[in-house]
Design a protein around this motif. Structure first.
Motif, PDB file in Angstrom:
ATOM      1  N   GLY A   1       0.787  -1.231   0.029  1.00 50.00           N
ATOM      2  CA  GLY A   1       0.146  -0.058  -0.113  1.00 50.00           C
ATOM      3  C   GLY A   1       0.984   1.223  -0.034  1.00 50.00           C
ATOM      4  N   TYR A   2       1.947   1.369   0.881  1.00 48.75           N
ATOM      5  CA  TYR A   2       2.658   2.511   0.998  1.00 48.75           C
ATOM      6  C   TYR A   2       3.557   2.665  -0.256  1.00 48.75           C
TER       7      TYR A   2
ATOM      8  N   LEU B   1      -5.479  -0.829  -7.450  1.00 51.32           N
ATOM      9  CA  LEU B   1      -4.951  -1.635  -6.694  1.00 51.32           C
ATOM     10  C   LEU B   1      -5.026  -1.115  -5.304  1.00 51.32           C
ATOM     11  N   LEU B   2      -4.920   0.221  -5.146  1.00 52.66           N
ATOM     12  CA  LEU B   2      -4.932   0.884  -3.926  1.00 52.66           C
ATOM     13  C   LEU B   2      -6.288   0.708  -3.376  1.00 52.66           C
TER      14      LEU B   2
ATOM     15  N   ALA C   1       3.311   5.917  -2.880  1.00 50.93           N
ATOM     16  CA  ALA C   1       4.500   6.524  -3.314  1.00 50.93           C
ATOM     17  C   ALA C   1       4.518   6.678  -4.745  1.00 50.93           C
ATOM     18  N   LEU C   2       4.454   5.480  -5.420  1.00 45.76           N
ATOM     19  CA  LEU C   2       4.166   5.479  -6.896  1.00 45.76           C
ATOM     20  C   LEU C   2       3.413   6.319  -7.505  1.00 45.76           C
ATOM     21  N   PHE C   3       2.260   6.514  -7.200  1.00 46.97           N
ATOM     22  CA  PHE C   3       0.994   7.162  -7.541  1.00 46.97           C
ATOM     23  C   PHE C   3       1.381   8.790  -7.337  1.00 46.97           C
TER      24      PHE C   3
ATOM     25  N   SER D   1      -0.243   5.435   7.969  1.00 52.29           N
ATOM     26  CA  SER D   1      -0.053   7.122   8.012  1.00 52.29           C
ATOM     27  C   SER D   1       0.618   7.448   6.699  1.00 52.29           C
ATOM     28  N   GLU D   2       1.831   6.693   6.430  1.00 54.95           N
ATOM     29  CA  GLU D   2       2.611   7.298   5.274  1.00 54.95           C
ATOM     30  C   GLU D   2       1.878   7.070   4.031  1.00 54.95           C
TER      31      GLU D   2
END
Length: 442
Positions: A167-168, A195-196, A172-174, A204-205
Motif C-alpha cells: 500500500g505504501y 490496486l490501492l 508513493a508511485l501514485f 499513515s505514510e
C-alpha cells in the motif's frame, strides 16, 4: 480405503465433491483415505505438507492456523514453522485417480497455482520503489500488472500483498507519477489506483502520499474522465481519505471543478457504490469547519438538493442515510435552508423517513426538520406542513420507542414548536404515497 456414496451434483458445486454422469446416478467409489484432508474429509484440491509430515488441503490448514492454532491437527505437535510445502506427489495421484474414474463422472481437480509468499511481495515492492525513483514508467507498469494478476488469483494473495507493505509503495508511485504528468501516465496511475482501492485504509505514510496535492489533483482529474472504472476508483479512494483528516478535505475543496464532477456522479447514478461514495465526499466538503460559502453555493447552483430528494423518494437504507446526511448538512447554511424549503418534496420525504428506515435516518430526519422549522424565514410554514403530514405523532413515537439523547432533545423541541399549531389543523397521514406531488425535472 474409504467407501463414500456420491451422487451427481448440480454444476457450480464444490469441485472436491465429485459429480457423476446421468448414466450412473448413484455409485460407490473406494477413495484412498490419504486423498482426503484430515480436517475437512474432502478430496484435497491443493495438498500441502506441514513440518510434522502430515498432508492437508491448503484451504483447510490455513483456516486452522488463522484461527490461532499452533499445533498439527492430527499429531497435536507444536508446529516449529507454519511453512506449507506443496505435496506434488499426492496431488498428481489424486488427479490420476480422477482421470481413471472420469467415466463415472469424477471431475479432475485443476493444478493449483502456488500462492504468493511474503518474500515475493517484498521483492516486487523493492523493485517498484527502485523503478519509481528512476521514473521508469514501463517497468512500473509491468510490476503493477503483476501484482494485479496475483490479486485476481485468490483472496489469500490479496491478503498477503496488503500485509507486506504494498500500500505504501503503490501510494508513493501514485504520488510520484501524478506530480510528473497525469495525462502522460494516466494508464499507470489508473491501474495503481485500482490496486490501492482494495488496500484501503492505508497506513499513515500511505495516507500522506495519497493526500498530497499532486495525488488529489490526479484523483480529481479521474473524476472528470469518461473512464467509468477510474472515476469510481477515484471517488472510493476520496471517500476513505477525506474521512480521515480535514486537511485533505480543505486541499481537495480548492481544486477547480470538483463540485461539478461529484454532482455528475450523483445525477447519473452509474452504480450505487459510486453514488454513495460521492454523497459522502460531498458531505465531507460541506461539513468541514473551513467550508466556504462558495463551495455550498456551487453545489446548490448545480441542483444538488433536487437530486438528493429524488434519491430519498425510493432508495435502500445505505443510500438513504448518505442522502439524508447531505441534506441535513445543507440545512446548516441559510442559503441551503432556502433551497431545501422551496422544494415540494422536502417535508413529505423527511417526515416519511422517521422510524421507517433506521435509527440514523430518523436522527438525521429529525435534525433537518428542526433546522427548517427554526429558520428565520418560513419557519412557521414548515411547522404547519410538518404538522399536517403527521409529524407531531411521529415525534411522539420517537420519544416512546427510544432514541439518542440529542435526538430526544431535538424531538422535544420540535414538539413544542408544532404544539402551537395543533388543534387548529387537520392532520393527515404521512404514510401516503407521493403521487400527489409532481417530481421536478433535473
Amino acid at each position: 480405503m474409504m467407501i463414500l456414496s456420491w451422487r451427481r451434483r448440480r454444476g457450480g458445486h464444490r469441485t472436491t465433491k465429485a459429480a457423476f454422469s446421468e448414466e450412473n446416478p448413484s455409485t460407490n467409489l473406494a477413495i484412498p483415505t490419504h486423498f482426503l484432508c484430515p480436517i475437512s474429509l474432502d478430496l484435497m484440491k491443493d495438498p500441502v505438507t506441514l513440518s510434522t509430515g502430515i498432508t492437508y488441503d491448503r484451504e483447510s490448514i490455513e483456516k486452522w492456523i488463522e484461527a490461532g492454532n499452533q499445533t498439527c491437527p492430527v499429531t497435536n505437535q507444536v508446529l516449529k514453522t507454519f511453512d506449507q510445502i506443496p505435496n506434488h506427489v499426492i496431488r498428481r495421484m489424486i488427479q490420476d485417480w480422477c482421470v481413471e474414474n472420469r467415466a463415472r463422472g469424477v471431475e479432475r481437480i485443476p493444478t493449483p497455482r502456488i500462492p504468493v509468499a511474503p518474500r515475493d511481495v517484498l521483492e516486487i515492492c523493492s523493485n517498484i520503489m527502485t523503478a519509481t525513483q528512476r521514473g521508469d514508467h514501463k517497468k512500473c507498469m509491468e510490476l503493477v500488472e503483476k501484482i494485479k494478476r496475483w490479486g485476481r488469483e485468490s483472496e489469500r494473495n490479496k491478503k498477503c500483498i496488503v500485509e507486506n507493505g504494498s500500500g505504501y509503495v503503490l501510494s508513493a508511485l501514485f504520488e510520484s507519477f501524478s506530480s510528473i504528468s497525469i495525462e502522460e501516465h494516466k494508464f499507470l496511475l489508473g491501474e495503481t489506483l485500482s490496486l490501492l482501492i482494495w488496500m484501503l485504509p492505508l497506513g499513515s505514510e500511505g495516507q500522506s502520499n495519497l493526500g498530497s496535492a499532486s495525488s488529489l489533483r490526479c484523483m480529481a482529474w479521474f473524476l472528470k474522465e469518461k473512464n467509468l472504472s477510474s472515476c469510481q476508483n477515484a471517488v472510493l479512494a476520496l471517500k476513505e481519505l477525506l474521512g480521515l483528516d480535514e486537511k485533505h478535505v480543505n486541499a481537495f475543496a480548492e481544486i477547480e471543478g470538483v463540485e461539478e464532477a461529484l454532482v455528475k456522479i450523483v445525477k447519473e447514478q452509474i452504480c450505487p457504490k459510486s453514488t454513495k461514495a460521492s454523497l459522502m465526499v460531498i458531505s465531507h466538503l460541506i461539513s468541514s469547519s473551513t467550508s466556504s460559502e462558495n463551495t455550498i453555493s456551487r453545489f446548490l447552483e448545480l441542483g444538488l438538493v433536487s437530486m438528493v430528494l429524488e434519491i430519498l423518494v425510493g432508495s435502500e437504507r445505505g443510500m438513504t442515510e448518505k442522502a439524508l446526511s447531505v441534506l441535513d448538512t445543507i440545512c446548516n447554511w441559510e442559503q441551503g435552508i432556502v433551497k431545501v424549503r422551496a422544494h415540494a418534496l422536502t417535508m413529505p420525504v423527511l417526515v416519511k423517513k422517521i422510524l421507517r428506515v433506521s435509527i440514523l435516518a430518523t436522527d438525521l430526519s429529525v435534525s433537518a426538520i428542526l433546522k427548517l422549522c427554526k429558520s428565520q424565514e418560513g419557519g412557521g410554514d414548515q411547522q404547519v406542513e410538518a404538522l399536517q403530514l403527521g409529524g407531531f405523532h411521529k415525534l411522539l413515537m420517537v420519544l416512546q420507542v427510544g432514541c439518542g439523547e440529542k435526538t430526544k432533545e431535538k424531538a422535544t423541541e420540535l414538539l413544542k414548536l408544532l404544539n402551537q399549531y395543533r388543534g387548529r389543523l387537520d392532520c393527515f397521514d404521512s404514510s401516503m404515497d407521493f403521487k400527489y406531488l409532481k417530481r421536478p425535472s433535473l
